[in-house]
Design a protein around this motif. Structure first.
Motif, PDB file in Angstrom:
ATOM      1  N   TRP A 162       0.872  -1.173   0.000  1.00 55.31           N
ATOM      2  CA  TRP A 162       0.000   0.000   0.000  1.00 55.31           C
ATOM      3  C   TRP A 162       0.910   1.224   0.000  1.00 55.31           C
ATOM      4  CZ3 TRP A 162      -4.711  -0.702  -1.330  1.00 55.31           C
ATOM      5  CH2 TRP A 162      -5.473  -1.774  -0.866  1.00 55.31           C
ATOM      6  N   VAL A 163       0.696   2.153  -0.921  1.00 55.50           N
ATOM      7  CA  VAL A 163       1.602   3.290  -1.084  1.00 55.50           C
ATOM      8  C   VAL A 163       0.862   4.602  -0.844  1.00 55.50           C
ATOM      9  CG1 VAL A 163       3.002   4.590  -2.755  1.00 55.50           C
ATOM     10  CG2 VAL A 163       3.139   2.084  -2.670  1.00 55.50           C
ATOM     11  N   PHE A 164       1.483   5.454  -0.054  1.00 58.87           N
ATOM     12  CA  PHE A 164       1.074   6.850   0.113  1.00 58.87           C
ATOM     13  C   PHE A 164       2.198   7.686  -0.492  1.00 58.87           C
ATOM     14  CE2 PHE A 164       0.535  10.463   3.458  1.00 58.87           C
ATOM     15  CZ  PHE A 164       0.018  11.306   2.475  1.00 58.87           C
ATOM     16  N   ALA A 165       1.921   8.317  -1.632  1.00 58.00           N
ATOM     17  CA  ALA A 165       2.946   9.074  -2.358  1.00 58.00           C
ATOM     18  C   ALA A 165       2.823  10.558  -2.027  1.00 58.00           C
ATOM     19  CB  ALA A 165       2.792   8.858  -3.858  1.00 58.00           C
ATOM     20  N   VAL A 166       3.907  11.122  -1.522  1.00 54.32           N
ATOM     21  CA  VAL A 166       3.972  12.558  -1.247  1.00 54.32           C
ATOM     22  C   VAL A 166       5.000  13.146  -2.204  1.00 54.32           C
ATOM     23  CG1 VAL A 166       4.406  14.330   0.485  1.00 54.32           C
ATOM     24  CG2 VAL A 166       3.430  12.128   1.183  1.00 54.32           C
ATOM     25  N   TYR A 167       4.530  13.775  -3.288  1.00 57.07           N
ATOM     26  CA  TYR A 167       5.490  14.265  -4.278  1.00 57.07           C
ATOM     27  C   TYR A 167       5.757  15.747  -4.067  1.00 57.07           C
ATOM     28  CZ  TYR A 167       1.773  16.118  -7.430  1.00 57.07           C
ATOM     29  OH  TYR A 167       0.725  16.819  -7.992  1.00 57.07           O
ATOM     30  N   THR A 168       7.029  16.096  -4.235  1.00 55.23           N
ATOM     31  CA  THR A 168       7.516  17.417  -3.824  1.00 55.23           C
ATOM     32  C   THR A 168       7.839  18.326  -5.001  1.00 55.23           C
ATOM     33  OG1 THR A 168       9.784  16.570  -3.721  1.00 55.23           O
ATOM     34  CG2 THR A 168       8.475  16.461  -1.691  1.00 55.23           C
ATOM     35  N   ASP A 169       7.403  17.963  -6.211  1.00 52.55           N
ATOM     36  CA  ASP A 169       7.641  18.839  -7.363  1.00 52.55           C
ATOM     37  C   ASP A 169       7.096  20.236  -7.082  1.00 52.55           C
ATOM     38  OD1 ASP A 169       8.074  16.730  -9.978  1.00 52.55           O
ATOM     39  OD2 ASP A 169       7.126  15.951  -8.170  1.00 52.55           O
ATOM     40  N   ALA A 170       7.768  21.239  -7.642  1.00 51.84           N
ATOM     41  CA  ALA A 170       7.343  22.614  -7.412  1.00 51.84           C
ATOM     42  C   ALA A 170       5.919  22.842  -7.908  1.00 51.84           C
ATOM     43  CB  ALA A 170       8.302  23.582  -8.099  1.00 51.84           C
ATOM     44  N   LEU A 171       5.568  22.214  -9.036  1.00 47.01           N
ATOM     45  CA  LEU A 171       4.246  22.385  -9.620  1.00 47.01           C
ATOM     46  C   LEU A 171       3.471  21.079  -9.553  1.00 47.01           C
ATOM     47  CD1 LEU A 171       5.205  24.422 -12.823  1.00 47.01           C
ATOM     48  CD2 LEU A 171       4.575  25.283 -10.549  1.00 47.01           C
ATOM     49  N   ALA A 172       2.145  21.192  -9.430  1.00 44.43           N
ATOM     50  CA  ALA A 172       1.291  20.013  -9.451  1.00 44.43           C
ATOM     51  C   ALA A 172       1.429  19.299 -10.787  1.00 44.43           C
ATOM     52  CB  ALA A 172      -0.160  20.420  -9.214  1.00 44.43           C
ATOM     53  N   GLN A 173       1.514  17.965 -10.728  1.00 44.42           N
ATOM     54  CA  GLN A 173       1.704  17.179 -11.931  1.00 44.42           C
ATOM     55  C   GLN A 173       0.365  16.704 -12.496  1.00 44.42           C
ATOM     56  OE1 GLN A 173       5.124  16.621 -13.184  1.00 44.42           O
ATOM     57  NE2 GLN A 173       5.046  18.396 -11.826  1.00 44.42           N
ATOM     58  N   THR A 174       0.348  16.412 -13.768  1.00 49.41           N
ATOM     59  CA  THR A 174      -0.868  15.953 -14.436  1.00 49.41           C
ATOM     60  C   THR A 174      -1.130  14.479 -14.122  1.00 49.41           C
ATOM     61  OG1 THR A 174      -0.466  17.506 -16.246  1.00 49.41           O
ATOM     62  CG2 THR A 174      -2.031  15.720 -16.664  1.00 49.41           C
ATOM     63  N   GLU A 175      -2.334  14.184 -13.661  1.00 46.71           N
ATOM     64  CA  GLU A 175      -2.781  12.819 -13.381  1.00 46.71           C
ATOM     65  C   GLU A 175      -1.744  12.012 -12.582  1.00 46.71           C
ATOM     66  OE1 GLU A 175      -3.698  11.580 -17.474  1.00 46.71           O
ATOM     67  OE2 GLU A 175      -5.788  11.560 -16.828  1.00 46.71           O
ATOM     68  N   PRO A 176      -1.325  12.495 -11.435  1.00 47.82           N
ATOM     69  CA  PRO A 176      -0.294  11.758 -10.679  1.00 47.82           C
ATOM     70  C   PRO A 176      -0.761  10.381 -10.220  1.00 47.82           C
ATOM     71  CG  PRO A 176      -1.239  13.523  -9.354  1.00 47.82           C
ATOM     72  CD  PRO A 176      -1.739  13.725 -10.737  1.00 47.82           C
ATOM     73  N   MET A 177      -2.034  10.250  -9.820  1.00 51.42           N
ATOM     74  CA  MET A 177      -2.502   8.943  -9.353  1.00 51.42           C
ATOM     75  C   MET A 177      -2.479   7.918 -10.477  1.00 51.42           C
ATOM     76  SD  MET A 177      -3.463   7.038  -6.863  1.00 51.42           S
ATOM     77  CE  MET A 177      -4.193   7.889  -5.462  1.00 51.42           C
ATOM     78  N   ARG A 178      -2.887   8.303 -11.672  1.00 50.77           N
ATOM     79  CA  ARG A 178      -2.839   7.363 -12.793  1.00 50.77           C
ATOM     80  C   ARG A 178      -1.418   6.902 -13.053  1.00 50.77           C
ATOM     81  NH1 ARG A 178      -1.191   7.513 -17.639  1.00 50.77           N
ATOM     82  NH2 ARG A 178      -0.860   9.769 -17.624  1.00 50.77           N
ATOM     83  N   ARG A 179      -0.480   7.837 -13.056  1.00 52.05           N
ATOM     84  CA  ARG A 179       0.916   7.483 -13.302  1.00 52.05           C
ATOM     85  C   ARG A 179       1.452   6.573 -12.201  1.00 52.05           C
ATOM     86  NH1 ARG A 179       4.198  12.880 -14.264  1.00 52.05           N
ATOM     87  NH2 ARG A 179       5.880  11.320 -14.457  1.00 52.05           N
ATOM     88  N   LEU A 180       1.074   6.873 -10.955  1.00 50.36           N
ATOM     89  CA  LEU A 180       1.564   6.057  -9.840  1.00 50.36           C
ATOM     90  C   LEU A 180       1.006   4.640  -9.898  1.00 50.36           C
ATOM     91  CD1 LEU A 180       1.249   8.809  -7.106  1.00 50.36           C
ATOM     92  CD2 LEU A 180       3.366   7.578  -7.617  1.00 50.36           C
ATOM     93  N   ARG A 181      -0.277   4.516 -10.209  1.00 47.35           N
ATOM     94  CA  ARG A 181      -0.886   3.182 -10.199  1.00 47.35           C
ATOM     95  C   ARG A 181      -0.421   2.313 -11.368  1.00 47.35           C
ATOM     96  NH1 ARG A 181      -7.078   4.292  -7.982  1.00 47.35           N
ATOM     97  NH2 ARG A 181      -6.481   4.372  -5.779  1.00 47.35           N
ATOM     98  N   GLU A 182       0.165   2.924 -12.365  1.00 49.05           N
ATOM     99  CA  GLU A 182       0.759   2.117 -13.428  1.00 49.05           C
ATOM    100  C   GLU A 182       1.927   1.296 -12.900  1.00 49.05           C
ATOM    101  OE1 GLU A 182       1.802   4.903 -16.434  1.00 49.05           O
ATOM    102  OE2 GLU A 182      -0.227   5.028 -17.279  1.00 49.05           O
TER     103      GLU A 182
END
Length: 384
Positions: A292-312
């Motif tokens: 089970w993953v809780f992803a905390v991403y620190t990019d300066a800008l919000a990324q497009t569809e991060p959950m979709r990319r992560l679940r891949e």
């Protein structure tokens, strides 16, 4: 006498929208095996058997299967109700259950123990169901019951009165928030602020052992007073806390020994922090693809569809949070200060984006789009 202390099964709870029924069934099977392997005489479930006052059918099936399996080991089972349970529903079939399974949900029976015996004599088990002061004060008129501390104190007075009448060793079972609990241990969702629900440790004086539920992490409040915690991890805040039960031994004189027994974790929980590309690194994917993953991403800008990319890459990614890293050297400026030097519309938009993005202005592509939109507006105005 050997006792296994468990609690807070929360049958029916979901984990970020995902069913936990299969995982809990696996863990309860392991717990049953431990009962058999360790020659346990009594299993205590200290409240919050269900996660809801109105559990669905499969929750009853899982509870029934677990109680039958525990009973078949030869152990006795004592269950009390917690704040998530409906005492009426949980206790409805108590009289119909087979001998050796006791479901204690009646406040008026607190002073009447379930008595079991071994070679050293009787052991009296006093079950205290979860007591909501506003509901149970009708049963004890003339007693001020406005807080959990007052209500549990009265309940324990009833227990001590029972102990004077029934001599021998004794165990109390309750579901509450005891003083001295480490606040970093998995606290229940409904633990209130302000201390109204905190029960002083002195309230539990008397019994040889006090088995508590309500806190989701293992906790030793004193040598005699303990929480076993939940058998599953029900939040990412609990991910580093062990899951298991207390194995309690009573000898002829009282409490003899207490040992912790770990339960298996069907699926580990992990929090991954870094830029989205760092989180999606090959090393992370290899190590945590089944967690089970809780992803905390620190990019300066919000990324497009991060959950979709992560679940891949992480099929069991349950949460994603954007938490930009803070540049300690960057001087904060108000929006008014940013606008002060802006003259053109382009500069005003740049100032706005810098303000809402923590100092980061538009990217090169965004600047191109902004110029195209502004140019289109100028052309449209010229045609009017």
């Amino acid at each position: 006498m050997r006792i296994l202390h468990t609690s807070d099964w929360h049958i029916g709870r979901t984990f970020h929208g995902n069913s936990t029924m299969d995982a809990l069934a696996e863990v309860l099977d392991a717990l049953t095996a431990q009962v058999r392997e360790n020659d346990v005489d009594v299993v205590i479930v200290a409240g919050d058997v269900f996660d809801s006052a109105t559990p669905a059918g499969p929750a009853y099936t899982l509870l029934g299967d677990a109680l039958v399996a525990l009973h078949e080991t030869g152990a006795r089972v004592i269950v009390t109700s917690g704040n998530h349970d409906s005492a009426a529903r949980l206790g409805f079939q108590a009289r119909l259950l087979r001998d050796g399974i006791h479901v204690l949900t009646d406040p008026l029976s607190i002073g009447t123990p379930v008595t079991l015996a071994d070679d050293d004599g009787p052991v009296h088990f006093y079950g205290i169901p979860y007591l909501e002061p506003a509901i149970v004060r009708q049963h004890w008129s003339g007693t001020e019951l406005r807080t959990q501390a007052q209500t549990l104190a009265h309940a324990m007075d009833l227990v001590r009165a029972g102990m004077r009448e029934h001599t021998g060793r004794s165990v109390a079972i309750a579901h509450c928030f005891a003083a001295g609990v480490d606040a970093t241990i998995g606290l229940e969702r409904e633990v209130r602020q302000g201390g109204l629900d905190v029960v002083p440790l002195s309230v539990f004086d008397g019994p040889d052992y006090v088995a508590l539920g309500h806190i989701h992490g293992r906790q030793q409040v004193s040598e005699r007073v303990r929480y076993s915690g939940a058998p599953l991890h029900y939040s990412f805040g609990e991910q580093h806390k062990p899951r298991g039960s207390w194995l309690v031994d009573l000898d002829a004189s009282g409490l003899a020994a207490v040992e912790w027994i770990d339960l298996p974790v069907p699926r580990r929980l992990v929090t991954l922090t870094g830029t989205l590309d760092e989180i999606l690194s090959a090393d992370n994917v290899a190590a945590h693809a089944d967690d089970w993953v809780f992803a905390v991403y620190t990019d300066a800008l919000a990324q497009t569809e991060p959950m979709r990319r992560l679940r891949e890459h992480f099929p069991h990614c349950a949460m994603v949070q954007h938490q930009p890293s803070v540049d300690a050297d960057r001087v904060e400026r108000s929006y008014a200060e940013r606008l002060r030097g802006a003259v053109t519309d382009t500069e005003r938009i740049d100032a706005f984006l810098e303000h809402v993005r923590g100092g980061h202005g538009p990217s090169e592509r965004e600047s191109e789009l902004i110029r195209e939109v502004l140019d289109d507006r100028v052309r449209a105005e010229a045609l009017v």
